[in-house]
Scaffold this motif. Structure first.
Motif, PDB file in Angstrom:
ATOM      1  N   GLU A  69      44.879   2.432   7.406  1.00  0.00           N
ATOM      2  CA  GLU A  69      45.915   3.416   7.043  1.00  0.00           C
ATOM      3  C   GLU A  69      45.789   4.683   7.879  1.00  0.00           C
ATOM      4  OE1 GLU A  69      45.918   4.244   2.827  1.00  0.00           O
ATOM      5  OE2 GLU A  69      45.795   2.100   2.394  1.00  0.00           O
ATOM      6  N   GLU A  70      44.543   5.089   8.129  1.00  0.00           N
ATOM      7  CA  GLU A  70      44.323   6.313   8.910  1.00  0.00           C
ATOM      8  C   GLU A  70      44.828   6.136  10.337  1.00  0.00           C
ATOM      9  OE1 GLU A  70      42.096   4.964   6.953  1.00  0.00           O
ATOM     10  OE2 GLU A  70      41.151   6.493   5.695  1.00  0.00           O
ATOM     11  N   ARG A  71      44.540   4.969  10.917  1.00  0.00           N
ATOM     12  CA  ARG A  71      44.997   4.709  12.281  1.00  0.00           C
ATOM     13  C   ARG A  71      46.524   4.745  12.348  1.00  0.00           C
ATOM     14  NH1 ARG A  71      42.659   1.326  15.963  1.00  0.00           N
ATOM     15  NH2 ARG A  71      40.738   2.415  15.478  1.00  0.00           N
ATOM     16  N   LEU A  72      47.147   4.133  11.344  1.00  0.00           N
ATOM     17  CA  LEU A  72      48.617   4.104  11.335  1.00  0.00           C
ATOM     18  C   LEU A  72      49.183   5.506  11.127  1.00  0.00           C
ATOM     19  CD1 LEU A  72      49.143   0.800   9.292  1.00  0.00           C
ATOM     20  CD2 LEU A  72      49.365   1.119  11.763  1.00  0.00           C
ATOM     21  N   ALA A  73      48.496   6.306  10.291  1.00  0.00           N
ATOM     22  CA  ALA A  73      48.947   7.689  10.073  1.00  0.00           C
ATOM     23  C   ALA A  73      48.803   8.501  11.359  1.00  0.00           C
ATOM     24  CB  ALA A  73      48.154   8.333   8.940  1.00  0.00           C
ATOM     25  N   LEU A  74      47.708   8.232  12.094  1.00  0.00           N
ATOM     26  CA  LEU A  74      47.502   8.910  13.379  1.00  0.00           C
ATOM     27  C   LEU A  74      48.634   8.543  14.342  1.00  0.00           C
ATOM     28  CD1 LEU A  74      45.741  10.514  15.437  1.00  0.00           C
ATOM     29  CD2 LEU A  74      44.520   8.373  15.893  1.00  0.00           C
ATOM     30  N   ARG A  75      48.949   7.248  14.417  1.00  0.00           N
ATOM     31  CA  ARG A  75      50.044   6.812  15.281  1.00  0.00           C
ATOM     32  C   ARG A  75      51.353   7.525  14.910  1.00  0.00           C
ATOM     33  NH1 ARG A  75      49.429   2.369  18.489  1.00  0.00           N
ATOM     34  NH2 ARG A  75      47.536   1.135  18.180  1.00  0.00           N
ATOM     35  N   ALA A  76      51.633   7.579  13.602  1.00  0.00           N
ATOM     36  CA  ALA A  76      52.886   8.195  13.150  1.00  0.00           C
ATOM     37  C   ALA A  76      52.933   9.676  13.530  1.00  0.00           C
ATOM     38  CB  ALA A  76      53.047   8.009  11.644  1.00  0.00           C
ATOM     39  N   ALA A  77      51.798  10.360  13.361  1.00  0.00           N
ATOM     40  CA  ALA A  77      51.767  11.796  13.665  1.00  0.00           C
ATOM     41  C   ALA A  77      51.976  12.037  15.153  1.00  0.00           C
ATOM     42  CB  ALA A  77      50.433  12.394  13.198  1.00  0.00           C
ATOM     43  N   VAL A  78      51.305  11.236  15.982  1.00  0.00           N
ATOM     44  CA  VAL A  78      51.437  11.403  17.443  1.00  0.00           C
ATOM     45  C   VAL A  78      52.860  11.048  17.884  1.00  0.00           C
ATOM     46  CG1 VAL A  78      50.636  10.598  19.703  1.00  0.00           C
ATOM     47  CG2 VAL A  78      48.981  10.975  17.863  1.00  0.00           C
ATOM     48  N   ALA A  79      53.405   9.968  17.304  1.00  0.00           N
ATOM     49  CA  ALA A  79      54.768   9.556  17.662  1.00  0.00           C
ATOM     50  C   ALA A  79      55.764  10.656  17.312  1.00  0.00           C
ATOM     51  CB  ALA A  79      55.130   8.258  16.950  1.00  0.00           C
ATOM     52  N   PRO A 102      49.919  16.516  10.987  1.00  0.00           N
ATOM     53  CA  PRO A 102      48.549  16.397  10.479  1.00  0.00           C
ATOM     54  C   PRO A 102      47.568  16.234  11.636  1.00  0.00           C
ATOM     55  CG  PRO A 102      49.838  14.423   9.967  1.00  0.00           C
ATOM     56  CD  PRO A 102      50.785  15.413  10.554  1.00  0.00           C
ATOM     57  N   SER A 103      46.460  16.942  11.602  1.00  0.00           N
ATOM     58  CA  SER A 103      45.438  16.784  12.640  1.00  0.00           C
ATOM     59  C   SER A 103      44.676  15.497  12.375  1.00  0.00           C
ATOM     60  CB  SER A 103      44.469  17.967  12.613  1.00  0.00           C
ATOM     61  OG  SER A 103      43.663  17.882  11.454  1.00  0.00           O
ATOM     62  N   PHE A 104      43.913  15.030  13.377  1.00  0.00           N
ATOM     63  CA  PHE A 104      43.132  13.813  13.184  1.00  0.00           C
ATOM     64  C   PHE A 104      42.125  13.999  12.049  1.00  0.00           C
ATOM     65  CE2 PHE A 104      39.556  10.931  14.351  1.00  0.00           C
ATOM     66  CZ  PHE A 104      40.224   9.751  14.124  1.00  0.00           C
ATOM     67  N   LYS A 105      41.514  15.174  12.004  1.00  0.00           N
ATOM     68  CA  LYS A 105      40.547  15.428  10.923  1.00  0.00           C
ATOM     69  C   LYS A 105      41.239  15.429   9.564  1.00  0.00           C
ATOM     70  CE  LYS A 105      37.297  17.885  13.773  1.00  0.00           C
ATOM     71  NZ  LYS A 105      36.668  19.140  14.168  1.00  0.00           N
ATOM     72  N   GLY A 106      42.436  15.980   9.529  1.00  0.00           N
ATOM     73  CA  GLY A 106      43.213  15.989   8.286  1.00  0.00           C
ATOM     74  C   GLY A 106      43.531  14.585   7.816  1.00  0.00           C
ATOM     75  N   ILE A 107      43.894  13.724   8.783  1.00  0.00           N
ATOM     76  CA  ILE A 107      44.205  12.327   8.456  1.00  0.00           C
ATOM     77  C   ILE A 107      42.970  11.630   7.887  1.00  0.00           C
ATOM     78  CG2 ILE A 107      44.743  10.081   9.491  1.00  0.00           C
ATOM     79  CD1 ILE A 107      46.586  11.672  11.480  1.00  0.00           C
ATOM     80  N   ALA A 144      53.498   9.074   0.932  1.00  0.00           N
ATOM     81  CA  ALA A 144      54.047  10.421   1.085  1.00  0.00           C
ATOM     82  C   ALA A 144      53.018  11.458   0.625  1.00  0.00           C
ATOM     83  CB  ALA A 144      55.336  10.555   0.291  1.00  0.00           C
ATOM     84  N   ILE A 145      52.333  11.123  -0.471  1.00  0.00           N
ATOM     85  CA  ILE A 145      51.293  12.026  -0.986  1.00  0.00           C
ATOM     86  C   ILE A 145      50.174  12.168   0.036  1.00  0.00           C
ATOM     87  CG2 ILE A 145      49.474  12.200  -2.729  1.00  0.00           C
ATOM     88  CD1 ILE A 145      51.513  10.834  -4.675  1.00  0.00           C
ATOM     89  N   ARG A 146      49.793  11.026   0.634  1.00  0.00           N
ATOM     90  CA  ARG A 146      48.717  11.037   1.624  1.00  0.00           C
ATOM     91  C   ARG A 146      49.093  11.899   2.822  1.00  0.00           C
ATOM     92  NH1 ARG A 146      44.410   9.279  -0.673  1.00  0.00           N
ATOM     93  NH2 ARG A 146      45.204   7.217  -1.164  1.00  0.00           N
ATOM     94  N   LYS A 147      50.362  11.855   3.199  1.00  0.00           N
ATOM     95  CA  LYS A 147      50.807  12.678   4.329  1.00  0.00           C
ATOM     96  C   LYS A 147      50.623  14.160   3.998  1.00  0.00           C
ATOM     97  CE  LYS A 147      53.573  13.545   8.081  1.00  0.00           C
ATOM     98  NZ  LYS A 147      54.933  13.340   8.544  1.00  0.00           N
ATOM     99  N   ALA A 148      51.002  14.540   2.772  1.00  0.00           N
ATOM    100  CA  ALA A 148      50.841  15.949   2.361  1.00  0.00           C
ATOM    101  C   ALA A 148      49.364  16.327   2.346  1.00  0.00           C
ATOM    102  CB  ALA A 148      51.478  16.167   0.995  1.00  0.00           C
ATOM    103  N   LEU A 149      48.518  15.407   1.896  1.00  0.00           N
ATOM    104  CA  LEU A 149      47.073  15.677   1.878  1.00  0.00           C
ATOM    105  C   LEU A 149      46.527  15.759   3.304  1.00  0.00           C
ATOM    106  CD1 LEU A 149      45.954  13.303  -1.039  1.00  0.00           C
ATOM    107  CD2 LEU A 149      46.225  15.787  -1.138  1.00  0.00           C
ATOM    108  N   SER A 150      47.067  14.931   4.212  1.00  0.00           N
ATOM    109  CA  SER A 150      46.578  14.964   5.592  1.00  0.00           C
ATOM    110  C   SER A 150      47.001  16.250   6.294  1.00  0.00           C
ATOM    111  CB  SER A 150      47.038  13.729   6.374  1.00  0.00           C
ATOM    112  OG  SER A 150      48.421  13.780   6.628  1.00  0.00           O
TER     113      SER A 150
END
Lengths: 389, 260
Positions: free
Chosen positions: A11-21, B188-193, B70-76
């Motif tokens: 999930e973290e990797r996918l979230a990273l991809r989404a943020a960078v995209a 979100p920063s990588f650390k935040g994620i 969506a919650i996780r995004k806000a937390l990140s």
């Protein structure tokens, strides 16, 4: 939702991809090609990607990095390319140079360099290729010799990316002893301002903000701590940096391919010259589907290579990284070519930006290691066939 | 300052959004689900206030299991913890029912000074929930804020509506809803994620909040969708070739549409 173990990213990797995209989408291919055409750099993109910690994802936390792995860094690289604004220096600076210094550097070297890599404020180029040796590390002619406590570097390198943008170059050179006998190769950190070090740009027909250079080392005197790792460690140390390079190059290529494929499918969905959109014709739909399969297979192998590398399995990672690089290069060249075909005449206009990707997509078959050298490697190591060289 | 931010997962505005044929509720399978952009701005504002004044940011959301994303995004992005109300019984709830549930969920957060929300979600677009929550909690409401500032326990808001700009003030605790002009949300920063997964998310049912399941959901909703039709497909439009009269033709078209 449960994840099939090992075959999807976290999930973290996918979230990273989404943020960078998301971030890269605000720049896009229009920004990238305009900069490249004007002969300018994509400095503010690099800075913004760096600010969010995306360039430092693989640097250990104790040095201000994200504490992730090459898989994370490769995901960043791929998403930038998929958004139409690839950062070539990512393949070199945070992937090869930071990895080698982190794995083999002294405590002092790590303290000196890693915080800068973590923040993305330090950029370092990498130089191995030579005019007469290609990528044959055994035939490298650039040498280092001891002189008192110093090192002296002499030789020449070619096709080195972005030397005008960096503060130092990590140079592969072979030690020579007092009798002139060539010994093992090592890695030396050479500041771009070092006396005796000069570089000249090579005119290339590739549209890219990063330029290519020929490097000359004319008895460049370096301090003792320019050497990274041990003097006689040889190729193993070098490949600690080259495997991440291949994984990054593969990610760069799959990202470029995804960008071209997205352009092609958008066009094929809307362009109609008879009644149906051209994407309904199998003559165009099947080649695009074939590209999609190739890209996805290359991505899967790239992620496997990164997972093996991050798990410390260097040997298995080497094989996977080579195969991933091969597959990604082929997928990239084929997809950009097909995307141009789908666009017809528009595929070669400046407006659609695909012609601009053509030469760069072809590079994926050549650099950082050619398709032929990868096939040699697979033949010799995977299939255990006899070597011809 | 301790801040509660209300967030909602919505279908991506870029994807095809649909209602189900069965009960005219949102077809959640039809579109990608994302944290509503206006909520990202609310989270961003909360984080800026926290960075300036200290305190804790708690995200409160109502939605099915997958609203976790969506919650996780806000937390990140940097929020500290979350309350997620997830219950099958909530399916089809209207704005009033939603406000009641969220008001109860906010009640589980200890010692909040400010409730931040987006002024209206991109899917429902009622724009009523923040005001309803303020009413239910007996708090002042400062809606459609494009700028928020504090002086001790007083909050001042620049409120921008189609009628113009007003400055409104209230004492804390209060409910503030923000417009898209409030700020540019951070990535979100990588650390935040990486940190987001370790942050506490308290998942509760309506029963946990002391609400009878019969009071929420489609059956008891005060509003009913009687009919829904998909939006008409985009037409090709009218193409004007410029043979020297292009400007005139465009002007004529705009006059014809009563736009100029």
């Amino acid at each position: 939702m449960s994840q099939p173990n090992g075959f999807t990213e976290s999930e973290e990797r996918l979230a990273l991809r989404a943020a960078v995209a998301d971030l890269a989408g605000r720049y896009g291919s229009g920004y990238f090609t305009a900069r490249a055409r004007a002969g300018e750099k994509t400095t503010e993109l690099w800075a913004e990607v760096a600010k969010h910690g995306y360039l430092g994802v693989a640097v250990p936390e104790e040095f201000g990095g994200g504490g992730g792995g090459i898989g994370d860094l490769a995901a960043v690289c791929e998403e930038l390319a998929a958004a139409g604004c690839p950062l070539l220096l990512m393949v070199v600076s945070p992937a090869i140079c930071a990895t080698v210094i982190n794995r083999y550097g002294t405590a002092a070297q790590r303290q000196r360099w890693l915080p800068g890599f973590a923040a993305g404020t330090t950029k370092m180029a990498f130089a191995i290729t030579e005019p007469d040796a290609g990528s044959n590390a055994h035939r490298l002619a650039t040498t280092i010799r001891r002189d008192g406590v110093d090192w002296v570097l002499s030789g020449q390198k070619v096709f080195i990316s972005a030397v005008d943008e960096v503060e130092a170059v990590l140079v592969v050179a072979r030690h020579v002893d007092a009798s002139g006998q060539r010994l093992q190769p090592s890695l030396m950190i050479v500041p771009t301002g070092a006396p005796g070090f000069s570089y000249h740009s090579i005119e290339m027909d590739i549209l890219s903000p990063e330029k290519q250079f020929t490097l000359f080392f004319d008895d460049v005197r370096l301090p003792a701590d320019a050497l990274v790792g041990s003097e006689d460690a040889g190729l193993a140390q070098l490949f600690a940096g080259l495997n991440p390079e291949r994984i990054m190059a593969a990610s760069f290529s799959t990202g470029v391919a995804r960008h071209a494929l997205a352009k092609a499918t958008d066009y094929a969905r809307t362009r109609a010259v008879w009644d149906a959109p051209i994407g309904a014709h199998q003559g165009l739909a099947h080649p695009l589907a074939h590209c999609a399969v190739q890209v996805e297979l290359a991505r899967l192998m790239t992620q496997k290579a990164a997972a093996l590398y991050d798990a410390g399995q260097d040997k298995a990672a080497g094989e996977a990284a080579n195969m991933a690089k091969y597959a990604a290069g082929e997928a990239c060249a084929a997809t950009v070519d097909q995307a141009i075909q789908v666009h017809g005449g528009n595929g070669m206009t400046s407006e659609y930006g695909l012609g601009a990707m053509l030469a760069a997509s072809r590079v994926a078959r050549i650099a950082p290691v050619s398709r032929e050298m990868i096939l040699n490697f697979v033949a010799a190591h995977t299939l255990r066939l006899p070597k011809s060289y | 300052m301790n801040i509660v931010v209300l967030v909602k997962q919505v279908p991506d505005t870029w994807s095809e959004r649909k209602l189900t044929d069965a009960d005219h509720t949102l077809d959640r399978e039809a579109a990608d689900a994302v944290l509503d952009e206006i909520n990202e701005r609310a989270v961003e504002e909360a984080l800026r206030i926290k960075e300036a004044q200290g305190g804790e940011v708690t995200v409160v959301s109502m939605g099915p299991d997958r609203a976790t994303d969506a919650i996780r995004k806000a937390l990140s992005m940097g929020a500290d913890k979350a309350v997620h109300v997830s219950d099958e019984a909530l399916h089809g709830s209207d704005a009033v029912q939603t406000a009641r549930v969220l008001a109860k969920a906010i009640g589980t957060v200890e010692g909040y000074d400010l409730i931040l929300a987006g002024n209206e979600a991109t899917d429902g677009r009622a724009g009523a929930v923040p005001a309803m929550i303020a009413e239910l909690l007996g708090l002042p409401q400062l809606t459609q804020a494009r700028k928020v500032s504090f002086d001790g326990s007083t909050v001042t808001v620049e409120r921008e509506t189609e009628e113009g700009l007003t400055t409104v003030q209230a004492s804390l605790p209060a409910v503030v809803s923000v417009t898209e002009k409030i700020n540019e949300p951070r990535y979100p920063s990588f650390k935040g994620i990486m940190a987001a997964k370790k942050k506490p998310v308290n998942t509760v049912t309506v029963a946990d909040l002391g609400i009878d399941a019969g009071e929420v959901g489609l059956a008891g909703a005060l509003t009913t969708v009687l009919e829904a039709a998909p939006k008409p497909p985009r037409t090709a439009g009218e193409r004007v070739e410029d043979d020297g009269t292009g400007g005139t033709k465009i002007a004529e078209y705009l006059v014809g549409q009563k736009l100029i």
